[in-house]
Design a protein around this motif. Structure first.
Motif, mmCIF file in Angstrom:
data_model
loop_
_atom_site.group_PDB
_atom_site.id
_atom_site.type_symbol
_atom_site.label_atom_id
_atom_site.label_comp_id
_atom_site.label_asym_id
_atom_site.label_seq_id
_atom_site.Cartn_x
_atom_site.Cartn_y
_atom_site.Cartn_z
ATOM 1 N N SER A 2 0.824 -1.205 0.000
ATOM 2 C CA SER A 2 0.000 0.000 0.000
ATOM 3 C C SER A 2 0.862 1.260 0.000
ATOM 4 C CB SER A 2 -0.867 -0.011 1.262
ATOM 5 O OG SER A 2 -1.489 1.224 1.434
ATOM 6 N N PRO A 3 0.428 2.301 -0.719
ATOM 7 C CA PRO A 3 1.141 3.584 -0.602
ATOM 8 C C PRO A 3 0.891 4.241 0.758
ATOM 9 C CG PRO A 3 -0.822 3.831 -1.963
ATOM 10 C CD PRO A 3 -0.701 2.367 -1.640
ATOM 11 N N LEU A 4 -0.130 3.778 1.453
ATOM 12 C CA LEU A 4 -0.472 4.318 2.778
ATOM 13 C C LEU A 4 -0.241 3.224 3.808
ATOM 14 C CD1 LEU A 4 -3.816 5.948 1.666
ATOM 15 C CD2 LEU A 4 -1.841 7.220 2.522
ATOM 16 N N GLU A 275 -7.161 14.450 5.863
ATOM 17 C CA GLU A 275 -6.582 14.435 4.521
ATOM 18 C C GLU A 275 -6.079 13.026 4.190
ATOM 19 O OE1 GLU A 275 -5.929 16.858 6.834
ATOM 20 O OE2 GLU A 275 -7.333 18.205 5.807
ATOM 21 N N GLN A 276 -5.385 12.426 5.149
ATOM 22 C CA GLN A 276 -4.872 11.086 4.889
ATOM 23 C C GLN A 276 -6.028 10.080 4.761
ATOM 24 O OE1 GLN A 276 -2.903 8.571 7.843
ATOM 25 N NE2 GLN A 276 -1.073 8.609 6.548
ATOM 26 N N TRP A 280 -7.023 7.587 1.772
ATOM 27 C CA TRP A 280 -7.278 6.171 2.015
ATOM 28 C C TRP A 280 -8.554 5.715 1.307
ATOM 29 C CZ3 TRP A 280 -3.949 5.400 6.606
ATOM 30 C CH2 TRP A 280 -3.369 4.128 6.598
ATOM 31 N N SER A 281 -9.581 6.559 1.366
ATOM 32 C CA SER A 281 -10.821 6.202 0.664
ATOM 33 C C SER A 281 -10.537 5.987 -0.821
ATOM 34 C CB SER A 281 -11.868 7.301 0.835
ATOM 35 O OG SER A 281 -12.297 7.360 2.168
ATOM 36 N N SER A 302 -14.655 8.634 10.695
ATOM 37 C CA SER A 302 -14.549 7.208 10.396
ATOM 38 C C SER A 302 -14.993 6.883 8.981
ATOM 39 C CB SER A 302 -15.441 6.423 11.364
ATOM 40 O OG SER A 302 -15.047 6.667 12.692
ATOM 41 N N ILE A 303 -14.293 5.941 8.375
ATOM 42 C CA ILE A 303 -14.781 5.265 7.170
ATOM 43 C C ILE A 303 -14.771 3.764 7.461
ATOM 44 C CG2 ILE A 303 -14.077 7.048 5.530
ATOM 45 C CD1 ILE A 303 -11.582 5.359 4.890
ATOM 46 N N TYR A 304 -15.656 3.051 6.788
ATOM 47 C CA TYR A 304 -15.830 1.620 7.069
ATOM 48 C C TYR A 304 -15.805 0.823 5.769
ATOM 49 C CZ TYR A 304 -17.671 3.512 11.454
ATOM 50 O OH TYR A 304 -17.821 4.206 12.626
#
Ligand code: FE2
Ligand code: FE2
Length: 356
Positions: A2-4, A275-276, A280-281, A302-304
């Motif tokens: 992953s780039p992240l 921002e990060q 990620w999304s 949060s994202i899920y």
């Protein structure tokens, strides 16, 4: 890759059927601070209790939805098997054993896993917990700068047949432990162990979606035939604390997890900031993973999304944190509601059982 790269866990969310009992167990018995008393923003009739260290640092946060009528769940493929909390030393671990057994809670261990010593028990809803020593760590059987490269077969002495179960059962602290001493302080999430029926696919996911790295490939020391792989935030030299995600590799015919009481609802990894998280999304979508819109959880955003096994995974921002709506010395004292639920406070408070 992953780039992240996440730096590790943000929190873990479990299911309780009895908030006062959960508070007594995690707060009074295990000595974790309640850092927020609120409701499930998606289900405001239910408590959402947050426990954590130092005001609720990411990596130390345990949260509970209270669903009073939830059926008992069961671990299996797509679920979490257990949550391990860290403790500094084997001596402190034995103090925990004495404190827990004196409270009537059966404890299995400590068992020497090589990388750390582990002892197991369950919370009142049946969630399997472990207290694991901080060390000696993953570099005991391969170089610290080359972790996770080879499949390591545990030595015979680590397997059940070679264990002196009587000695393990008898080992404890010689005195009662009515008060938690500073050396016993639980240090947050040591590792989380989940179950997959496809280690390769799951590993690809944790590596490509979250940027975790393999740090150990071995077998489950309790049965010696189940593979047990460990991922973590690892830069090739150092394994970040609060970042070890381990997976048992089960066969295809073994059962799936059943959501419910005593089970983990979801696990959350850290993003540095909004921002990060937005990057990620985009990144997750580029991998073909369905991601929710950003949800404002007041204390973080949060994202899920789901792992290929069906485990619910969240990425939560480090900030703004739990002091956004009450001062650090009052964390967890009053029922806090987001602004959009304040006008419903009388109804919400009336429906909740007081925590005492
Ligand atoms: Fe474990
Ligand atoms: Fe969460």
């Amino acid at each position: 890759m992953s780039p992240l790269k996440t730096s590790g866990f943000h929190h873990i969310t479990m299911v309780s059927t009895d908030a006062p009992r959960t508070l007594a167990f995690y707060g009074t018995l295990l000595g974790l601070g309640m850092v927020k008393k609120t409701v499930n923003f998606d289900d405001p009739a239910a408590y959402h209790l947050y426990f954590g260290d130092d005001g609720g640092r990411p990596g130390t946060i345990l949260t509970f939805f209270e669903w009073r009528h939830a059926q008992r769940g069961h671990w299996g493929v797509g679920g979490v098997h257990h949550l391990a909390l860290g403790v500094a030393t084997p001596e402190a671990q034995l103090k925990w054993k004495r404190r827990l057994t004196d409270a009537g809670i059966p404890v299995n261990g400590p068992i020497d896993r090589g990388y750390f010593k582990s002892m197991y028990f369950a919370d009142p809803d049946g969630q399997v917990l472990e207290i694991a020593t901080a060390g000696p760590g993953y570099a005991i059987d391969e170089p610290a700068d080359a972790l996770g490269r080879k499949l390591l077969v545990p030595s015979q002495e680590r397997l059940p047949d070679a264990r002196d179960e009587k000695a393990i059962a008898a080992a404890t602290h010689p005195e009662p432990v009515p008060a938690i001493t500073p050396d016993m302080r639980l240090q947050g999430i040591h590792h989380i162990t989940a179950i997959t029926d496809d280690l390769d696919r799951a590993g690809d996911f944790y590596e490509s979606a979250l940027g975790l790295s393999l740090v150990k490939k071995t077998y489950n020391q309790d049965d010696a035939v189940t593979k047990h792989y460990f991922w973590a935030s690892y830069d090739g030299h150092t394994v970040e604390p609060h970042s070890s995600m381990t997976l048992f590799g089960w066969g295809k015919a073994q059962g799936r997890a059943r959501q419910g009481a005593g089970q983990t609802h979801h696990i959350a990894f850290r993003a540095e900031d909004r921002e990060q998280q937005a990057e990620w999304s985009d990144h997750l979508r580029s991998l073909g993973i369905e991601v929710t819109a950003v949800a404002d959880r007041t204390y973080f955003e949060s994202i899920y999304f789901e792992s290929p096994d069906g485990l619910l995974v969240e990425i939560a921002t480090d900030g703004p944190g739990f002091t956004v709506d009450e001062p650090i010395e009052q964390l967890g004292g009053a029922l806090k509601l987001p602004a959009w639920l304040e006008n419903r406070r009388p109804d919400i408070e009336g429906a909740l059982v007081p925590l005492g």
